[in-house]
Design an enzyme around this catalytic site. Sequence first.
Site, PDB file in Angstrom:
ATOM      1  N   GLU A   5       0.832  -1.200   0.000  1.00 52.82           N
ATOM      2  CA  GLU A   5       0.000   0.000   0.000  1.00 52.82           C
ATOM      3  C   GLU A   5       0.870   1.254   0.000  1.00 52.82           C
ATOM      4  OE1 GLU A   5      -2.810   2.013   3.408  1.00 52.82           O
ATOM      5  OE2 GLU A   5      -2.992  -0.135   3.048  1.00 52.82           O
ATOM      6  N   CYS A  39      -0.729  -2.161  15.347  1.00 47.80           N
ATOM      7  CA  CYS A  39      -0.537  -1.966  13.901  1.00 47.80           C
ATOM      8  C   CYS A  39      -1.216  -3.075  13.120  1.00 47.80           C
ATOM      9  CB  CYS A  39       0.956  -1.933  13.581  1.00 47.80           C
ATOM     10  SG  CYS A  39       1.312  -1.770  11.813  1.00 47.80           S
ATOM     11  N   CYS A  58       3.735   8.346   1.401  1.00 50.77           N
ATOM     12  CA  CYS A  58       4.086   7.337   2.401  1.00 50.77           C
ATOM     13  C   CYS A  58       4.356   6.021   1.671  1.00 50.77           C
ATOM     14  CB  CYS A  58       2.951   7.180   3.411  1.00 50.77           C
ATOM     15  SG  CYS A  58       3.342   6.065   4.769  1.00 50.77           S
ATOM     16  N   CYS A  91       3.967  -5.074  16.136  1.00 49.51           N
ATOM     17  CA  CYS A  91       3.528  -4.068  17.103  1.00 49.51           C
ATOM     18  C   CYS A  91       2.030  -4.250  17.339  1.00 49.51           C
ATOM     19  CB  CYS A  91       3.831  -2.660  16.591  1.00 49.51           C
ATOM     20  SG  CYS A  91       5.608  -2.346  16.382  1.00 49.51           S
ATOM     21  N   CYS A 118      -2.952   2.221   8.191  1.00 52.34           N
ATOM     22  CA  CYS A 118      -2.060   1.635   7.193  1.00 52.34           C
ATOM     23  C   CYS A 118      -2.204   0.118   7.195  1.00 52.34           C
ATOM     24  CB  CYS A 118      -0.615   2.012   7.509  1.00 52.34           C
ATOM     25  SG  CYS A 118       0.575   1.254   6.411  1.00 52.34           S
ATOM     26  N   CYS A 163       5.031  -7.226   7.896  1.00 59.37           N
ATOM     27  CA  CYS A 163       6.040  -6.760   8.846  1.00 59.37           C
ATOM     28  C   CYS A 163       6.248  -7.836   9.903  1.00 59.37           C
ATOM     29  CB  CYS A 163       5.607  -5.446   9.498  1.00 59.37           C
ATOM     30  SG  CYS A 163       6.867  -4.717  10.592  1.00 59.37           S
TER      31      CYS A 163
END
Length: 372
Positions: free
Chosen positions: A96, A123, A109, A120, A345, A116
């Site tokens: 994205e 997120c 961005c 976290c 995100c 990932c």
Amino acid sequence: MSETSEKINLLGLSPSKMEAFFAELGEKKFRAQQMLKWIHQFGEADFEKMTNMGKGLRAKLAEISEIRLPEVVYEDISADGTRKWVMRMPGGSSIETVYIPEKDRGTLCVSSQIGCSLDCSFCSTGKQGFNRDLTVAEIIGQVYVAAMSFHAPGERRERKITNVVMMGMGEPLLNFDNVVDAMQLMMDDNAYGLSKRRVTISTSGVVPMLDKLGDVIDVSLAVSLHAPNDALRDQLVPLNRKYPIKELIAATNRYLNKLADRRKATIEYTMIENVNDSLEHAQELSELMKQVPCKINLIPFNPFPNSGYKRPSNNRVYRFRDYLLSQNHIVTIRSTRGDDIDAACGQLVGRVDDRTRRSAKYINAVQLDSNQ
């Protein structure tokens, strides 16, 4: 291996690697500069239209190389002008990219990984797990797509993108070499020509790679902190268990000291209701940040399904901000942009991938039914 996959994708060559590519062909250095301009300033992917290169060279380029662009599978524009793209990568996964226009700037961005590995807790990207690192072409391809969306191919692009932040999907410092090469392209005068102050890398705190970064490039730095003490940050950002806050602050200061100018780090602090948004947390954060030349960016949490977290009230956000301001910190609150086309995100990728899978199931079901 197919003929296409054997070709070198010139989209992903950094300035120094582009020079090396043409040197191997027996060409002079200026050919690399010409190619960078054709690709990144004019958006041209057809060698035959690169008329300042000889016919023989154009034929050779077509034989051994290509300019392979990202596949855009979804694009939307918010009422406030925010643009979002989902681009499908080889292998089928998607990433994205978001463009945010403001009065005096246009910020892009950019993602550095598919998914990932840091997980976290607040997120949505981390909840998707880690797939792989993006190549240089896949990283800079996001900038290419956004930059070229404002004009027709072959026309010199307008300067709509003034800032790039490596804050999309993934931890940029865990894809170190490819991210550095891509940022070199962002700043090269023959490519996107962005100032080193306007290219920002965001990290959750991979301390050894942050030290290495300061030896090879001097882009601006953002640190994803999100908590003012180790006990809380261990829960929100598991990487903190390996590189606790004290080590992260020391590495941040080492990086800033390597910069020729007096730049400040941006401290990113996602505010989560009744988790890290109390006045006591603000007091802890204030004391902590007196050790770092910085500006603090407060980010009200964007809820996503099954996160277990909530966005704090505006009153709590403003109280937190006002305390920091009273202690002479530079503080901003990140405004919510493009919330009519997406929230946090990574959510957009999940929805598009889900629709793609449902579509595939539907097509397969129809085909199965027609064969019966």
